[in-house]
Design a protein around this motif. Sequence first.
Motif, PDB file in Angstrom:
ATOM      1  N   LYS A   1     -27.941 -13.073 -30.712  1.00 30.54           N
ATOM      2  CA  LYS A   1     -28.189 -12.422 -29.432  1.00 30.54           C
ATOM      3  C   LYS A   1     -27.978 -10.922 -29.565  1.00 30.54           C
ATOM      4  O   LYS A   1     -27.068 -10.473 -30.267  1.00 30.54           O
ATOM      5  N   GLY A   2     -28.816 -10.157 -28.880  1.00 34.89           N
ATOM      6  CA  GLY A   2     -28.725  -8.708 -28.931  1.00 34.89           C
ATOM      7  C   GLY A   2     -30.081  -8.036 -28.979  1.00 34.89           C
ATOM      8  O   GLY A   2     -30.212  -6.829 -28.800  1.00 34.89           O
TER       9      GLY A   2
ATOM     10  N   ASP B   1     -23.293 -19.921 -16.689  1.00 34.05           N
ATOM     11  CA  ASP B   1     -23.393 -18.731 -15.844  1.00 34.05           C
ATOM     12  C   ASP B   1     -24.328 -18.915 -14.659  1.00 34.05           C
ATOM     13  O   ASP B   1     -24.445 -18.013 -13.818  1.00 34.05           O
TER      14      ASP B   1
ATOM     15  N   ASP C   1     -30.763  -9.737 -19.482  1.00 29.50           N
ATOM     16  CA  ASP C   1     -29.989 -10.171 -20.631  1.00 29.50           C
ATOM     17  C   ASP C   1     -30.759 -10.002 -21.940  1.00 29.50           C
ATOM     18  O   ASP C   1     -31.992 -10.147 -21.987  1.00 29.50           O
TER      19      ASP C   1
ATOM     20  N   LEU D   1     -22.287  -6.303 -28.868  1.00 30.70           N
ATOM     21  CA  LEU D   1     -22.528  -6.869 -27.539  1.00 30.70           C
ATOM     22  C   LEU D   1     -21.349  -7.720 -27.072  1.00 30.70           C
ATOM     23  O   LEU D   1     -21.005  -7.741 -25.886  1.00 30.70           O
ATOM     24  N   GLU D   2     -20.713  -8.408 -28.019  1.00 28.40           N
ATOM     25  CA  GLU D   2     -19.621  -9.314 -27.659  1.00 28.40           C
ATOM     26  C   GLU D   2     -18.268  -8.626 -27.560  1.00 28.40           C
ATOM     27  O   GLU D   2     -17.283  -9.272 -27.183  1.00 28.40           O
ATOM     28  N   GLN D   3     -18.206  -7.340 -27.890  1.00 25.66           N
ATOM     29  CA  GLN D   3     -16.934  -6.624 -27.785  1.00 25.66           C
ATOM     30  C   GLN D   3     -16.402  -6.685 -26.348  1.00 25.66           C
ATOM     31  O   GLN D   3     -17.150  -6.414 -25.399  1.00 25.66           O
ATOM     32  N   PRO D   4     -15.136  -7.030 -26.142  1.00 17.53           N
ATOM     33  CA  PRO D   4     -14.583  -7.106 -24.782  1.00 17.53           C
ATOM     34  C   PRO D   4     -14.815  -5.851 -23.942  1.00 17.53           C
ATOM     35  O   PRO D   4     -15.169  -5.971 -22.760  1.00 17.53           O
TER      36      PRO D   4
ATOM     37  N   GLN E   1     -18.487  -5.942 -22.748  1.00 23.63           N
ATOM     38  CA  GLN E   1     -18.674  -6.962 -21.720  1.00 23.63           C
ATOM     39  C   GLN E   1     -18.008  -6.552 -20.403  1.00 23.63           C
ATOM     40  O   GLN E   1     -18.545  -6.795 -19.314  1.00 23.63           O
TER      41      GLN E   1
ATOM     42  N   VAL F   1     -25.039  -8.063 -32.342  1.00 25.94           N
ATOM     43  CA  VAL F   1     -24.373  -9.121 -31.588  1.00 25.94           C
ATOM     44  C   VAL F   1     -22.864  -8.888 -31.479  1.00 25.94           C
ATOM     45  O   VAL F   1     -22.258  -9.149 -30.439  1.00 25.94           O
ATOM     46  N   HIS F   2     -22.244  -8.347 -32.554  1.00 23.82           N
ATOM     47  CA  HIS F   2     -20.798  -8.123 -32.504  1.00 23.82           C
ATOM     48  C   HIS F   2     -20.450  -6.989 -31.538  1.00 23.82           C
ATOM     49  O   HIS F   2     -19.418  -7.036 -30.869  1.00 23.82           O
TER      50      HIS F   2
END
Length: 405
Positions: A159-160, A362, A146, A125-128, A131, A122-123
Motif C-alpha cells: 500500500k502507498g 473501517d 486512500d 505511510l504506516e508511521q504513527p 497516520q 508503505v513504511h
Amino acid sequence: MANIVIGVTGGIASYKAIDLTSKLIQSGHSVRVVLTDNTLEFVTPLAFQAISRNHVYTDTFKEEDPSVIAHINIGEWADIILVVPATANTIGKLANGIYDNMLLNVLAATKKPIIIAPAMNVHMLEQPPVQKNIEYLKSIGYHFLDSEVGFLACGYIAKGRLADTASIIEYMNFILNELDETEPTDKDKNRLTGKKVLITAGPTREKLDPIRYITNVSSGKMGYSLAKVAKKLGADVTLVSGPVNLEKPEGITVIDVVSTDDMYQAVKEHMDADIGIFSAAVSDYTPLVVSNNKMKKDKTQEHLRIDLKETTDILDYVGHNNDQMYIVGFAAETHDVERYAREKLKRKNADCIVMNDVSRKDIGMNSDDNEVMMIFKEGDDLKIPKSKKESIAEMILETVIERIE
C-alpha cells in the motif's frame, strides 16, 4: 464544469498529475496547477502549462498580477482543490500549520473542499505520526482518497501507490455533488413529496431462550440515515427498525421489531410504498425450538446442539410480490462481494443492490462510514467512495430518484 486547482508535491508519483490535468481539461474543466519546490525535481512547470493552458504557480512571492494576491486568489477561484500526490512532508506541515511554500499558502487561505491523495513508501505511510496527521486532517474537514496497493518505486508491492486517475476524478465529482454550496430549490427539497418510502434498518434477534438470542453487529446507522434523508426530501417515511441504540428521527413512522418474522410482518403491511430500501441485516436462521427457560450448562454433554431453520427472506418476498415498488436491497458480504451482490440482484428480483464489503474494519456494520457500489438491473453500476453514512444515504436516494424520474 468546475474550476479545479491541482497541488502537486515532490514525490515520484508527481508525473501522474500531468495525466490527471489532461483528463480534467478534456472533460471541460478549468485547471490551475501549483507546484512545490520539491516537485520541480521531478516534473517541470512547462508540462502543466502546456496542458492546462494556464500559468503554473511555484513561488509564493512571485506576483504576476499586481491586482490580486496570488495564493489567496487561487483559492477563491477554485471550486475544489486536489493535492495529488501528497507526500508525508506536505501532510505533516499542513496538519501542524506550517505554510512555507506556495501550495501550503493556497491551502491555508481557502475554505473550498480539499482532497488529499497520499502516495509514499508503505513504511512511511504506516508511521504513527503520519497516520495521526491524516486522522487529524480528516477530523477538521479534509477529504482523503486512500492509497492503493501496488508496485512502489522502492520495489515493494504494498500500500502507498497513488490512486489511479479515474478514481481521483470519480471522488472529486462525488465531493463536488456532496458539497454543492448552492441553495436547493423548493423543487429539489420536495422531490419525494407524495411518495411513500419504506426502509428497514438494524439487526434482528432470534431468541434461544428468555435471555439469549442470535444476532449481528449492525448498528442501524445506514437505515436511519436513509430515513432522515428521505424525510428531508418530502417523503412519507416508514422505518421498520430492529433493536438499535439510535434516537428515533422526528416526523417518521418508526415500527420497532425484534425478530426477522416481526420485520417481515411489518413489511407486509406496508407493501404500498413507492420505494422500498431494505438495509436491515436480518438473521437468515432462527432456532427450531425456543426454550421457555434459561438453558443450563449440562456437564454431561461436551457440545450443545441448536437446530436452526431458515427465516422468511423479506427482500425475496417483496421482489416477487410487488411490481409497483422500486426495490433497493443491500448485500453485506465478506468475500466474493461483487459476485454475490450480482447474484442477489437477479435472485431477489430487485431493481438495485447496494453492495458493501463488511470484512473491512473501517466501513460497514457498526461504523460511521461506508463505501458502496450501487448495482442496477439495467446493467450499470455507481461506485460511491468512502464517506459518512449520511452522505452515502444522500447519494443513494438522489440516484434512486433519478432512476424513477
